[in-house]
Design an enzyme around this catalytic site. Structure first.
Site, PDB file in Angstrom:
ATOM      1  N   ASP A   1       0.856  -1.182   0.000  1.00 40.62           N
ATOM      2  CA  ASP A   1       0.000   0.000   0.000  1.00 40.62           C
ATOM      3  C   ASP A   1       0.892   1.233   0.000  1.00 40.62           C
ATOM      4  OD1 ASP A   1      -1.797   2.040   0.329  1.00 40.62           O
ATOM      5  OD2 ASP A   1      -2.692   1.274   2.178  1.00 40.62           O
TER       6      ASP A   1
ATOM      7  N   ASN B   1       5.705   1.794 -11.302  1.00 42.47           N
ATOM      8  CA  ASN B   1       4.691   2.201 -12.271  1.00 42.47           C
ATOM      9  C   ASN B   1       3.464   2.838 -11.625  1.00 42.47           C
ATOM     10  OD1 ASN B   1       3.002   1.758 -14.962  1.00 42.47           O
ATOM     11  ND2 ASN B   1       1.863   0.764 -13.301  1.00 42.47           N
TER      12      ASN B   1
ATOM     13  N   TYR C   1       0.909  17.325  -8.670  1.00 47.44           N
ATOM     14  CA  TYR C   1       1.208  16.147  -9.484  1.00 47.44           C
ATOM     15  C   TYR C   1       2.567  16.328 -10.176  1.00 47.44           C
ATOM     16  CZ  TYR C   1       0.656  12.516 -13.076  1.00 47.44           C
ATOM     17  OH  TYR C   1       0.841  11.412 -13.900  1.00 47.44           O
TER      18      TYR C   1
ATOM     19  N   LYS D   1       6.167  14.182  -9.817  1.00 48.99           N
ATOM     20  CA  LYS D   1       6.789  13.545 -10.970  1.00 48.99           C
ATOM     21  C   LYS D   1       8.182  14.111 -11.259  1.00 48.99           C
ATOM     22  CE  LYS D   1       3.674  10.508 -12.035  1.00 48.99           C
ATOM     23  NZ  LYS D   1       3.977   9.052 -11.938  1.00 48.99           N
TER      24      LYS D   1
END
Length: 314
Positions: A79, A106, A193, A197
């Site tokens: 998790d 991923n 976000y 990244k």
């Protein structure tokens, strides 16, 4: 350039007999195709995820789609929103397997509303960057052992699935406020976000700088514009626009979206082209990330900050 134009395809994946692989989030989307293609090429593939039911259903579907071949697919409970769970999964894996050849980070979330995990971190920061770092770092002894015994300088690889949306975020990392608590406005979810990244891109470079000479190489990548369920979470007007556009955009299929991951994980060209670098579909270097990749001071600081956190988890 869409992956359908690529010179690399799933047919170019070499035989992976004897390889052991982990793919996080391998039960859906590009992760599903990534796991399936690696298993077709004879790797033992662990699909890491929260839900055993969903992963086992994915394994069942893959097996049904390849009835003439016995796929070696397994479930790894993990998790990403709970760092102790991530560390426990890595430690458990190392008691069950004597090698790990490829780790593909991923799994991820996209533009989810602001919420803190049980560890006190904003969800996107933790799921997209911090938890994958904890997983990779905890598994590093096994990755290094595999590299040492393989007789190859580039067999063992770590692949971080990042995104071109990294360039929507801040120009550099906000290490004093990784949750970006002061960020407001219509683009705040995209800002967070992109921030997560960007960290994923930087982390791959720092990992490669630290361990590439010992046979563990690392790569980050953009999978392409892929139609997936990642876009479903954003409740803002921007989210509605993105979902509408995706209905009509000529996006890549999940398999096409998986090709860049598969290239970085398996192609003999990837280590030659750019260890620690950022790739766009398929197998192409992207210089837009150069400022981050070459910013060793910030990359080291990010690494150390994350490693200090791991010490507190023990």
């Amino acid at each position: 350039m869409h992956s359908r134009d690529a010179k690399f395809s799933e047919k170019d994946i070499p035989d992976l007999s004897g390889y052991v692989v982990i793919v996080t989030g391998g039960n859906s989307g590009i992760g599903y195709e990534t796991a399936q293609q690696l298993a077709i090429k004879n790797a033992r593939v662990y699909i890491a995820g929260r839900s055993q039911e969903r992963v086992q259903e994915a394994i069942r579907q893959m097996s049904q789609s390849n009835v003439t071949k016995q796929l070696d697919l397994r479930f790894l409970q993990l998790d990403l929103q709970d760092l102790k769970s991530v560390r426990a999964a890595a430690l458990r894996f190392m008691t069950e397997e004597s090698r790990l050849d490829i780790l593909i980070n991923n799994a991820g979330v996209m533009t989810v509303p602001y919420k803190l995990t049980v560890d006190g971190f904003e969800t996107q920061w933790q799921v997209n960057y911090l938890a994958p770092h904890v997983l990779t770092s905890t598994l590093m002894p096994l990755l290094l052992k595999t590299a040492s015994s393989s007789g190859s300088s580039d067999r063992v690889r770590v692949v971080n699935v990042s995104s071109d949306a990294a360039f929507f975020g801040p120009k550099t990392l906000l290490l004093d406020d990784v949750n970006m608590t002061e960020t407001k406005g219509v683009m705040e979810l995209w800002q967070r976000y992109g921030h997560s990244k960007q960290a994923s891109i930087r982390d791959a470079k720092e990992l490669n700088d630290r361990y590439g000479s010992q046979g563990v190489t690392a790569y980050s990548l953009h999978p392409g514009i892929v139609r997936s369920n990642l876009q479903r979470h954003d409740p803002t007007v921007i989210g509605s626009v993105v979902r509408t556009l995706m209905k009509f955009a000529a996006g890549s299929t999940p398999l096409e979206g998986a090709l860049n991951s598969l290239f970085c994980a398996t192609s003999p060209k990837a280590p030659i082209m750019g260890q620690g670098q950022y790739f766009v579909p398929v197998g192409k270097l992207d210089s837009r990330a150069a400022n981050w990749i070459n910013d060793s001071k910030t990359n080291k600081k990010l690494w150390q900050q994350s490693e200090d956190l791991i010490k507190r988890l023990v």
